[in-house]
Design a protein around this motif. Structure first.
Motif, short mmCIF file in Angstrom:
data_model
loop_
_atom_site.label_atom_id
_atom_site.label_comp_id
_atom_site.label_asym_id
_atom_site.label_seq_id
_atom_site.Cartn_x
_atom_site.Cartn_y
_atom_site.Cartn_z
N LEU A 62 47.28 49.31 45.47
CA LEU A 62 46.58 49.15 46.75
C LEU A 62 47.40 49.66 47.94
N LYS A 63 48.68 49.88 47.73
CA LYS A 63 49.52 50.43 48.80
C LYS A 63 49.17 51.88 49.11
N SER A 64 48.56 52.57 48.12
CA SER A 64 48.29 53.99 48.32
C SER A 64 46.93 54.46 47.83
N VAL A 65 46.15 53.56 47.23
CA VAL A 65 44.83 53.92 46.70
C VAL A 65 43.76 53.08 47.38
N PRO A 66 42.67 53.69 47.85
CA PRO A 66 41.57 52.91 48.44
C PRO A 66 41.06 51.87 47.44
N ALA A 67 40.77 50.69 47.92
CA ALA A 67 40.37 49.59 47.04
C ALA A 67 39.16 49.95 46.18
N ASN A 68 38.23 50.71 46.75
CA ASN A 68 37.01 51.02 46.00
C ASN A 68 37.23 52.05 44.90
N LYS A 69 38.45 52.57 44.80
CA LYS A 69 38.80 53.51 43.74
C LYS A 69 39.53 52.81 42.59
N LEU A 70 39.64 51.47 42.72
CA LEU A 70 40.33 50.67 41.70
C LEU A 70 39.35 49.70 41.05
N VAL A 71 39.54 49.48 39.75
CA VAL A 71 38.69 48.54 39.01
C VAL A 71 39.58 47.50 38.35
N SER A 112 38.80 37.20 42.38
CA SER A 112 37.94 37.19 43.56
C SER A 112 38.70 37.63 44.81
N ASP A 113 40.00 37.40 44.83
CA ASP A 113 40.80 37.83 45.98
C ASP A 113 40.85 39.34 46.07
N PHE A 114 40.94 40.01 44.92
CA PHE A 114 40.92 41.47 44.92
C PHE A 114 39.52 41.99 45.26
N ALA A 115 38.50 41.31 44.76
CA ALA A 115 37.13 41.71 45.07
C ALA A 115 36.89 41.66 46.57
N SER A 116 37.46 40.66 47.24
CA SER A 116 37.27 40.53 48.69
C SER A 116 37.93 41.67 49.46
N LEU A 117 38.86 42.36 48.79
CA LEU A 117 39.53 43.52 49.41
C LEU A 117 38.77 44.82 49.15
N GLY A 118 37.76 44.73 48.29
CA GLY A 118 36.97 45.92 47.98
C GLY A 118 37.21 46.51 46.61
N VAL A 119 38.10 45.87 45.83
CA VAL A 119 38.35 46.33 44.46
C VAL A 119 37.12 46.04 43.61
N GLN A 120 36.70 47.02 42.82
CA GLN A 120 35.58 46.80 41.90
C GLN A 120 36.01 45.84 40.79
N VAL A 121 35.13 44.97 40.38
CA VAL A 121 35.42 44.03 39.30
C VAL A 121 34.41 44.24 38.18
N ARG A 122 34.93 44.42 36.97
CA ARG A 122 34.06 44.60 35.82
C ARG A 122 34.51 43.66 34.71
N GLN A 123 33.55 43.01 34.09
CA GLN A 123 33.88 42.04 33.05
C GLN A 123 34.05 42.76 31.71
N ILE A 124 35.15 42.47 31.04
CA ILE A 124 35.39 43.08 29.72
C ILE A 124 35.91 42.04 28.75
N ASP A 125 35.81 42.39 27.49
CA ASP A 125 36.39 41.60 26.41
C ASP A 125 36.84 42.61 25.37
N TYR A 126 38.11 42.60 25.03
CA TYR A 126 38.64 43.57 24.06
C TYR A 126 37.92 43.51 22.72
N THR A 127 37.30 42.36 22.43
CA THR A 127 36.61 42.20 21.14
C THR A 127 35.14 42.61 21.21
N GLN A 128 34.67 42.97 22.40
CA GLN A 128 33.26 43.32 22.58
C GLN A 128 33.16 44.77 23.09
N PRO A 129 33.06 45.74 22.18
CA PRO A 129 33.08 47.16 22.58
C PRO A 129 32.07 47.54 23.65
N HIS A 130 30.90 46.90 23.67
CA HIS A 130 29.89 47.30 24.66
C HIS A 130 30.37 46.99 26.08
#
Length: 285
Positions: A20-29, A39-57
């Motif tokens: 975040l020191k050098s990359v726009p928040a919306n370019k990070l996931v 949620s603190d990162f989301a409030s800064l504009g970071v994209q949040v995506r839910q994943i599970d290593y055991t769930q390929p989809h």
């Protein structure tokens, strides 16, 4: 776009902070199992995506549009190769241009049993065709400093590493290295052996605690079996106790030593001194 897996963990959060020191928040996931934990990162504009290593989809969705991905290794020992393979396959499907993986120091020759799953993951990664960079991290200094309150209470640091030299570094140092690699060009195919600048024994670790706290703390070396017993009595689950003890035995065989200075060269500064890490903890007690 850069995706950080396990972004709610201690290392993942630090990597995001560095980026975040050098990359726009919306370019990070921030790719996590529980979105509420970032949620603190989301409030800064970071994209949040839910994943599970055991769930390929979930991985296919998380890596859509990703240019670079940091795969922070799973904590689920015994299942990691399958989980990591799922991530690698999803990155290949998404056309990721660089996949960085947090492995273990000298994973291809390490005496630590933990190295086996890391080395197998590295093999899968190399055979996948996905452009990769491998970050072989030594121990986190925090693995030891977390035990300082107990060491001060009983006046002893326990372990089974003998007088092995341990080249650990602060978690923030490894995070800085990961961020540096993710932001750099021409990283594909590189393998970094990352460790602290100055190695220490657990006797020296105990002596430093004594010096900074004003209370005498000694190092008590024991057999692996005895150390497992101590850890279990302290409330650790048996698998974790065995893993920690086996890792110390591996350290006694040189598994956590490296003097290449690669980490400090990569981040452009000395790694965090042991004394500084201990001081930060003792001030909080």
């Amino acid at each position: 776009m850069i995706v950080i897996t396990a972004a709610s963990g201690q290392l993942g959060r630090l990597v995001l902070q560095e980026l975040l020191k050098s990359v726009p928040a919306n370019k990070l996931v921030a790719a996590v199992r529980n979105p509420e934990k970032v949620s603190d990162f989301a409030s800064l504009g970071v994209q949040v995506r839910q994943i599970d290593y055991t769930q390929p989809h979930t991985l296919d969705i998380a890596f859509a549009g990703a240019e670079k991905v940091l795969l922070i290794s799973s904590s689920e020992i015994g299942d990691r190769v399958t989980q990591h393979t799922n991530v690698i396959n999803a990155c290949k499907q998404a056309g990721v241009k660089l996949l960085a993986y947090t492995s273990l120091l000298h994973a291809d020759s390490s005496p630590l049993p933990l190295a086996a799953e890391h080395h197998k993951t590295e093999t899968v990664l190399k055979e996948s065709g996905v452009p990769y960079v491998i970050l072989r991290n030594s121990w986190y200094t925090e693995n030891y400093t977390a035990g300082i309150p107990i060491a001060l209470e009983y006046g002893v640091v326990m372990g089974c590493a003998g007088e092995a030299k341990i080249a650990s570094a602060a978690r923030a140092d490894y995070a800085a290295a990961a961020a540096t690699v993710l932001l750099a060009n021409d990283q594909a195919g590189k393998v970094y052996e990352l460790a602290g600048n100055v190695a220490y024994t657990l006797s020296e670790f105990a002596a430093e605690i004594s010096q900074q706290s004003g209370k005498q703390v000694i190092y008590q070396n024991m057999s692996e079996e005895e150390y497992i017993h101590v850890l279990k009595n302290a409330g650790l689950p048996e698998p974790l106790a065995v893993m920690l003890a086996e890792s110390e035995t591996g350290a006694a065989k040189g598994g956590l030593f490296d003097d290449s200075q690669t980490l400090s060269q990569l981040i452009g500064r000395p790694t965090t001194p042991l004394s500084e890490s201990i001081q930060a903890l003792t001030k909080m007690i």
